[in-house]
Write a protein that holds these residues in place. Structure first.
Motif, PDB file in Angstrom:
ATOM      1  N   VAL A 159      19.416  71.779 129.177  1.00 30.68           N
ATOM      2  CA  VAL A 159      20.417  71.127 128.331  1.00 30.68           C
ATOM      3  C   VAL A 159      21.687  70.924 129.153  1.00 30.68           C
ATOM      4  N   LEU A 160      22.080  69.666 129.348  1.00 33.25           N
ATOM      5  CA  LEU A 160      23.189  69.323 130.222  1.00 33.25           C
ATOM      6  C   LEU A 160      24.161  68.375 129.528  1.00 33.25           C
ATOM      7  N   GLY A 161      25.376  68.312 130.052  1.00 30.22           N
ATOM      8  CA  GLY A 161      26.347  67.320 129.617  1.00 30.22           C
ATOM      9  C   GLY A 161      27.390  67.133 130.705  1.00 30.22           C
ATOM     10  N   ASP A 210      36.253  71.196 129.118  1.00 32.89           N
ATOM     11  CA  ASP A 210      35.700  69.842 129.187  1.00 32.89           C
ATOM     12  C   ASP A 210      34.379  69.828 129.952  1.00 32.89           C
ATOM     13  N   PHE A 211      33.867  68.626 130.168  1.00 30.50           N
ATOM     14  CA  PHE A 211      32.553  68.476 130.812  1.00 30.50           C
ATOM     15  C   PHE A 211      32.685  67.738 132.144  1.00 30.50           C
ATOM     16  N   VAL A 212      33.874  67.887 132.747  1.00 30.02           N
ATOM     17  CA  VAL A 212      34.166  67.273 134.039  1.00 30.02           C
ATOM     18  C   VAL A 212      34.094  68.384 135.088  1.00 30.02           C
ATOM     19  N   TYR A 213      33.121  68.297 135.979  1.00 32.04           N
ATOM     20  CA  TYR A 213      32.858  69.399 136.894  1.00 32.04           C
ATOM     21  C   TYR A 213      33.138  69.012 138.344  1.00 32.04           C
ATOM     22  N   VAL A 251      17.906  67.419 128.111  1.00 25.56           N
ATOM     23  CA  VAL A 251      18.617  67.158 126.864  1.00 25.56           C
ATOM     24  C   VAL A 251      20.089  66.973 127.196  1.00 25.56           C
ATOM     25  N   PHE A 252      20.707  65.924 126.658  1.00 29.63           N
ATOM     26  CA  PHE A 252      22.151  65.749 126.808  1.00 29.63           C
ATOM     27  C   PHE A 252      22.807  66.320 125.559  1.00 29.63           C
TER      28      PHE A 252
END
Length: 210
Positions: free
Chosen positions: A94-96, A67-70, A122-123
């Motif tokens: 590039v991030l999310g 996932d993208f929960v850090y 960039v998302f």
């Protein structure tokens, strides 16, 4: 004119690229899991090679698959990776970053922004995990944060991107040139022109766009 971004997970295909066919490369590792941060050496050599060809480089900053929960430790690692990517010569990042509820993680984004030093942001396709009814507000927030582009498939399902044309067209219209909408996930050299015209964006992304 199509603006093509080639997605590369290593250096092997880069020597064959030419400005006439590709304007930008998204550099990552581990495409099988959606891409993670490439090594410093890979970023540096890619930038050195591609800049000679006037091709720009956007580097994925993602510490792991899933996932993208850090957590705080992962965010600190991402800060370090951002600094190293900039040092290596990358042109964009590039991030999310999402919450457990699949909203934008505003706190995490704001934590990372200073490390980004004003580089274009960039998302990535984490955007597709945001519920559709919340994507307009998320887009507005990304504009406010200074993001220049959103990479999207139009759906969090692994369906044919052509099935998502209506939603993608609506995103392009809502963005209204405030932020670029770049389509990916099933975009190829064969269908890129058709999809670009149908959806209303010149920005296309993929591993098979050339």
């Amino acid at each position: 004119m199509l603006l093509k971004e080639f997605c590369a997970e290593n250096l092997s295909a880069l020597p064959q690229l030419e400005k006439a066919s590709v304007q930008r490369v998204e550099l990552c590792d581990n495409l099988a899991v959606g891409g993670t941060t490439p090594s410093y050496g890979v970023i540096k050599e890619a930038c050195s090679l591609l800049h000679e060809k006037s091709i720009s480089v956007a580097t994925m900053i993602r510490p792991r698959a899933g996932d993208f929960v850090y957590n705080d430790l992962e965010l600190k690692a991402m800060e370090e990776d951002i600094l190293k990517a900039i040092e290596a010569g990358t042109d964009a990042l590039v991030l999310g970053l999402l919450t457990k509820e699949n909203d934008l993680d505003h706190d995490a984004i704001e934590q990372l922004l200073p490390a980004c030093q004003g580089l274009p942001l960039v998302f990535h396709m984490a955007f597709d995990a945001i519920p559709k009814e919340k994507q307009a507000a998320a887009l507005d927030a990304l504009v406010d944060y200074g993001f220049v582009r959103i990479l999207t498939h139009g759906s969090n399902q692994k369906n044919d991107i052509r099935e998502n044309r209506q939603h993608l067209s609506e995103l392009v219209a809502y963005a209204n040139n405030r932020i670029e909408i770049m389509i990916g996930g099933g975009v190829t050299a064969q269908n890129a022109q058709e999809l670009s015209k149908a959806i209303g964006t010149p920005n296309v992304h993929g591993t098979k766009i050339i």
